[in-house]
Design a protein around this motif. Structure first.
Motif, PDB file in Angstrom:
ATOM      1  N   SER A 288       0.837  -1.207   0.000  1.00 30.52           N
ATOM      2  CA  SER A 288       0.000   0.000   0.000  1.00 30.52           C
ATOM      3  C   SER A 288       0.868   1.253   0.000  1.00 30.52           C
ATOM      4  CB  SER A 288      -0.943  -0.010   1.194  1.00 30.52           C
ATOM      5  OG  SER A 288      -0.227   0.292   2.378  1.00 30.52           O
ATOM      6  N   LEU A 289       2.055   1.136   0.590  1.00 32.48           N
ATOM      7  CA  LEU A 289       2.978   2.278   0.566  1.00 32.48           C
ATOM      8  C   LEU A 289       3.457   2.552  -0.861  1.00 32.48           C
ATOM      9  CD1 LEU A 289       5.152   1.658   3.757  1.00 32.48           C
ATOM     10  CD2 LEU A 289       3.253   3.242   3.463  1.00 32.48           C
ATOM     11  N   VAL A 290       3.695   1.455  -1.601  1.00 30.74           N
ATOM     12  CA  VAL A 290       4.108   1.630  -2.997  1.00 30.74           C
ATOM     13  C   VAL A 290       2.978   2.274  -3.796  1.00 30.74           C
ATOM     14  CG1 VAL A 290       4.931   0.492  -5.075  1.00 30.74           C
ATOM     15  CG2 VAL A 290       5.611  -0.389  -2.840  1.00 30.74           C
ATOM     16  N   VAL A 291       1.781   1.753  -3.586  1.00 29.05           N
ATOM     17  CA  VAL A 291       0.615   2.297  -4.299  1.00 29.05           C
ATOM     18  C   VAL A 291       0.464   3.786  -3.996  1.00 29.05           C
ATOM     19  CG1 VAL A 291      -1.898   2.242  -4.473  1.00 29.05           C
ATOM     20  CG2 VAL A 291      -0.610   0.097  -4.360  1.00 29.05           C
ATOM     21  N   ALA A 292       0.563   4.126  -2.711  1.00 31.37           N
ATOM     22  CA  ALA A 292       0.392   5.519  -2.312  1.00 31.37           C
ATOM     23  C   ALA A 292       1.452   6.409  -2.957  1.00 31.37           C
ATOM     24  CB  ALA A 292       0.457   5.636  -0.794  1.00 31.37           C
ATOM     25  N   SER A 293       2.696   5.892  -3.029  1.00 36.46           N
ATOM     26  CA  SER A 293       3.766   6.680  -3.633  1.00 36.46           C
ATOM     27  C   SER A 293       3.512   6.908  -5.115  1.00 36.46           C
ATOM     28  CB  SER A 293       5.114   5.983  -3.434  1.00 36.46           C
ATOM     29  OG  SER A 293       5.403   5.869  -2.059  1.00 36.46           O
ATOM     30  N   LEU A 294       2.989   5.875  -5.764  1.00 37.63           N
ATOM     31  CA  LEU A 294       2.688   6.019  -7.195  1.00 37.63           C
ATOM     32  C   LEU A 294       1.602   7.081  -7.391  1.00 37.63           C
ATOM     33  CD1 LEU A 294       2.678   2.274  -8.367  1.00 37.63           C
ATOM     34  CD2 LEU A 294       4.303   4.050  -9.022  1.00 37.63           C
ATOM     35  N   GLN A 295       0.589   7.027  -6.542  1.00 41.95           N
ATOM     36  CA  GLN A 295      -0.503   8.006  -6.659  1.00 41.95           C
ATOM     37  C   GLN A 295       0.012   9.422  -6.388  1.00 41.95           C
ATOM     38  OE1 GLN A 295      -3.133   6.017  -3.926  1.00 41.95           O
ATOM     39  NE2 GLN A 295      -4.374   5.140  -5.582  1.00 41.95           N
ATOM     40  N   ARG A 296       0.866   9.497  -5.387  1.00 45.61           N
ATOM     41  CA  ARG A 296       1.466  10.798  -5.083  1.00 45.61           C
ATOM     42  C   ARG A 296       2.209  11.346  -6.305  1.00 45.61           C
ATOM     43  NH1 ARG A 296       6.256  11.471  -0.581  1.00 45.61           N
ATOM     44  NH2 ARG A 296       7.011  13.523  -1.275  1.00 45.61           N
ATOM     45  N   GLY A 297       2.947  10.452  -6.965  1.00 42.81           N
ATOM     46  CA  GLY A 297       3.693  10.859  -8.154  1.00 42.81           C
ATOM     47  C   GLY A 297       2.783  11.301  -9.290  1.00 42.81           C
ATOM     48  N   GLN A 298       1.629  10.654  -9.375  1.00 42.49           N
ATOM     49  CA  GLN A 298       0.701  11.055 -10.434  1.00 42.49           C
ATOM     50  C   GLN A 298       0.087  12.422 -10.119  1.00 42.49           C
ATOM     51  OE1 GLN A 298      -1.706   7.386 -10.484  1.00 42.49           O
ATOM     52  NE2 GLN A 298      -0.945   7.036 -12.561  1.00 42.49           N
ATOM     53  N   THR A 299      -0.107  12.666  -8.834  1.00 44.07           N
ATOM     54  CA  THR A 299      -0.661  13.963  -8.431  1.00 44.07           C
ATOM     55  C   THR A 299       0.342  15.094  -8.671  1.00 44.07           C
ATOM     56  OG1 THR A 299      -1.970  12.882  -6.716  1.00 44.07           O
ATOM     57  CG2 THR A 299      -1.659  15.252  -6.508  1.00 44.07           C
ATOM     58  N   ASP A 300       1.596  14.834  -8.280  1.00 48.44           N
ATOM     59  CA  ASP A 300       2.581  15.921  -8.426  1.00 48.44           C
ATOM     60  C   ASP A 300       3.218  15.949  -9.823  1.00 48.44           C
ATOM     61  OD1 ASP A 300       4.743  14.117  -8.570  1.00 48.44           O
ATOM     62  OD2 ASP A 300       5.074  14.174  -6.409  1.00 48.44           O
ATOM     63  N   GLY A 301       2.780  15.026 -10.679  1.00 48.01           N
ATOM     64  CA  GLY A 301       3.214  15.082 -12.076  1.00 48.01           C
ATOM     65  C   GLY A 301       4.537  14.395 -12.371  1.00 48.01           C
ATOM     66  N   SER A 302       5.164  13.776 -11.361  1.00 46.79           N
ATOM     67  CA  SER A 302       6.458  13.131 -11.614  1.00 46.79           C
ATOM     68  C   SER A 302       6.301  11.744 -12.252  1.00 46.79           C
ATOM     69  CB  SER A 302       7.254  13.024 -10.312  1.00 46.79           C
ATOM     70  OG  SER A 302       6.546  12.275  -9.341  1.00 46.79           O
ATOM     71  N   ILE A 303       5.114  11.158 -12.100  1.00 48.58           N
ATOM     72  CA  ILE A 303       4.863   9.819 -12.648  1.00 48.58           C
ATOM     73  C   ILE A 303       3.746   9.883 -13.685  1.00 48.58           C
ATOM     74  CG2 ILE A 303       3.996   7.519 -12.063  1.00 48.58           C
ATOM     75  CD1 ILE A 303       5.476   7.687  -9.436  1.00 48.58           C
ATOM     76  N   ARG A 304       3.928   9.118 -14.744  1.00 48.16           N
ATOM     77  CA  ARG A 304       2.941   9.077 -15.842  1.00 48.16           C
ATOM     78  C   ARG A 304       1.524   8.885 -15.312  1.00 48.16           C
ATOM     79  NH1 ARG A 304       5.047   4.156 -17.819  1.00 48.16           N
ATOM     80  NH2 ARG A 304       2.933   3.899 -18.549  1.00 48.16           N
ATOM     81  N   ALA A 305       0.616   9.616 -15.891  1.00 48.80           N
ATOM     82  CA  ALA A 305      -0.776   9.583 -15.413  1.00 48.80           C
ATOM     83  C   ALA A 305      -1.511   8.340 -15.891  1.00 48.80           C
ATOM     84  CB  ALA A 305      -1.508  10.834 -15.889  1.00 48.80           C
ATOM     85  N   ASP A 306      -0.985   7.684 -16.934  1.00 48.06           N
ATOM     86  CA  ASP A 306      -1.748   6.582 -17.530  1.00 48.06           C
ATOM     87  C   ASP A 306      -1.498   5.235 -16.878  1.00 48.06           C
ATOM     88  OD1 ASP A 306       0.918   6.815 -18.668  1.00 48.06           O
ATOM     89  OD2 ASP A 306       0.323   5.180 -20.006  1.00 48.06           O
ATOM     90  N   ILE A 307      -0.708   5.165 -15.808  1.00 48.66           N
ATOM     91  CA  ILE A 307      -0.494   3.857 -15.184  1.00 48.66           C
ATOM     92  C   ILE A 307      -1.547   3.599 -14.121  1.00 48.66           C
ATOM     93  CG2 ILE A 307       1.998   4.033 -15.551  1.00 48.66           C
ATOM     94  CD1 ILE A 307       2.321   4.403 -12.560  1.00 48.66           C
ATOM     95  N   ASP A 308      -1.756   2.318 -13.891  1.00 47.00           N
ATOM     96  CA  ASP A 308      -2.731   1.886 -12.881  1.00 47.00           C
ATOM     97  C   ASP A 308      -1.938   1.528 -11.620  1.00 47.00           C
ATOM     98  OD1 ASP A 308      -4.830   0.874 -11.482  1.00 47.00           O
ATOM     99  OD2 ASP A 308      -5.455  -0.569 -13.008  1.00 47.00           O
TER     100      ASP A 308
END
Lengths: 216, 216
Positions: B140-160
Motif C-alpha cells: 500500500s505504501l508503494v501504491v500511495a507513492s505512485l498516486q502521489r507521483g501522479q498527483t505531483d506530475g512526476s509519474i505518468r498519469a496513464d499507469i494503474d
DNA sequence: GTCAGTGACTGACTTGCGGTCAGTTTGAGG
DNA sequence: CCTCAAACTGACCGCAAGTCAGTCACTGAC
C-alpha cells in the motif's frame, strides 16, 4: 567390442528413463513433491540405482532442468530471428521464456530455488555444471540482443550490455516467480489484482527503460 | 485476578525469547540452517514447548519475518516523508528495502521462499495471516507513492497504481534475491559481473519506466 | 495447611525422506 | 560350465519436524 557400445546406449536410455520419471513426478506433484522413492517406483528401478546415475536429488533436478532449457532454446532462437529490432528481440525472448515457463510451471521453479537458495542446494555436481552452462547461454542471448539493439539504434547506446542483461534477467525472474503461482498468489497477495497483466506490464517497463527513442 | 495478567505477560515474554532465539540462529546459520532443536536449546526450552507458542516451523519463521518488517517500516515511512516527489518516493522506498535486506540477508529470504514456494510452505497459520497483513501494508505504501507521483506530475498519469505496484515489487524481489547472494552469485552466474551495480541499474530502469518526463 | 485443578513444560518417540552399502543377479568371454 | 564385472537391489541409517503421555509448579478453595 560392440558390447561396450550397446552398454553405453543402454546406460543413456536408463538415464533418460529416470529423467522422464522425475519430470513426470515434478509436473504432477511439484518440485518439492517429487520423491526419490517415487522416481524409483515410476522408473521401475530401486532407489539405489538412481544414485548410480545421479549423484543426488539436486543433480537429478538439474538434469531435468537442463533438458527443459534445451527444449526451450530453439523456440527462443527462432523468436530472435523473427525480431525486427534488438529491442523487439529482448521483448520476444522474455515473452517466450515466460510462455514456456507457464507450460512447465513446476520445473522452472528449480531455477528460482537455485537462485533463492543461499547454501542449501548442492550445485557442485557435474549435472549442475552443465545446467550452469545453459544459464550462461541464455544470458548470452540477452546480451547479444542488447548489442543488436544498440547497433540498430533501438536501444540506448549508453547501457552496458552484460550488467543490463543480468538486471533484465533477475528482475524478470521475480515476475516469473509470481506469475508461476498465479492461483496461489491470488490468495497470497493480500490485495485483489489481475496477475494476468503482470508480464505485459513488466515488458512495457523494460521497453521504456531500454528504448533509445521516446516512450510510446 | 492479577495472576492472569502476569501469566499473559510471561507468555508474551516467552514468545519473544523464542523469536529472539530463532532470529539469532537464522542470522547465524541461514534460514535453512535454523533447526527447531537449536531454537529450543538457545531459548533454554524443550522442543515441545516451542509448539505451544508456534504451530510449526513456518509459523515461527513468519513471526520472525513480521517482527523484522515492523522494524523496517519506520525507516521506509521516514524515507517517504523525505522524498521530494512521488517518483523519488518510489525510488527511496525500494532502496531502503534493499539496504535493510542487505543488513539482514538471511531473514528476507523468507519472503522469497514464500513467494517461490508453490505448495510447500504452510501459510495457513495465524502467524502467517499477520505476516500477510504486513506485506499488504508494504504494497500500500508503494501504491500511495505512485498516486502521489501522479498527483505531483512526476509519474505518468496513464499507469494503474495497484498492478504497477505489484510489478515493481515482484521485479525488485528478483533483483533482491540475487543481490542477497552476491558472493554465491559470483560463482553461480557463469559470467563475471559486478553485482554491486545491479540495484542502482534496476532503480534507474524503474525511474525511466515510470517517469512522465524524458529520461535523464 | 493441604490438596485438587490448571496451565506450562518436558523429552522420548514417531514419521518421512534423502542417501548408503553389502550382497545378489545378469550376461559376456574364456 | 566357470569367472569376473557391471548393473541392480532393498534393508538400513541419519537427520529433523512434529507429537503426546506424563511431570512439575503454582493457585486458590476449603
Amino acid at each position: 567390442m560392440a558390447v561396450a557400445a550397446r552398454r553405453e546406449r543402454e546406460r543413456t536410455a536408463r538415464r533418460e528413463a529416470i529423467l522422464d520419471a522425475a519430470q513426470e513426478l515434478i509436473a504432477e506433484q511439484g518440485y518439492h513433491g517429487m520423491r526419490m522413492d517415487g522416481v524409483a517406483e515410476t522408473a521401475e528401478l530401486s532407489k539405489g540405482t538412481l544414485y548410480l546415475y545421479f549423484e543426488n536429488r539436486d543433480a537429478l533436478c538439474a538434469a531435468v532442468a537442463t533438458r527443459l532449457i534445451d527444449r526451450l532454446l530453439p523456440f527462443i532462437e527462432s523468436a530472435l530471428e523473427d525480431a525486427s529490432t534488438g529491442l523487439d528481440a529482448v521483448q520476444r525472448l522474455l515473452q517466450k521464456y515466460y510462455d514456456f515457463t507457464e507450460e512447465n510451471p513446476h520445473h522452472f521453479r528449480f531455477a528460482i530455488e537455485w537462485l533463492g537458495a543461499g547454501e542449501r542446494m548442492d550445485d557442485s555436481t557435474e549435472a549442475f555444471q552443465i545446467y550452469r552452462g545453459r544459464v550462461g547461454h541464455m544470458l548470452s542471448l540477452v546480451v547479444a540482443s542488447l548489442q543488436r539493439g544498440q547497433t540498430d539504434g533501438s536501444i540506448r547506446a549508453d547501457i552496458d550490455p552484460l550488467p543490463q542483461a543480468i538486471q533484465l534477467w533477475t528482475s524478470f525472474l521475480g515476475v516469473v516467480m509470481v506469475g508461476l503461482n498465479k492461483e496461489a498468489m491470488a490468495q497470497r497477495i493480500p490485495v485483489p489484482v489481475d496477475l494476468e497483466q503482470l508480464v505485459p506490464l513488466h515488458l512495457d517497463g523494460v521497453v521504456r527503460a531500454l528504448s533509445s527513442g521516446g516512450a510510446s
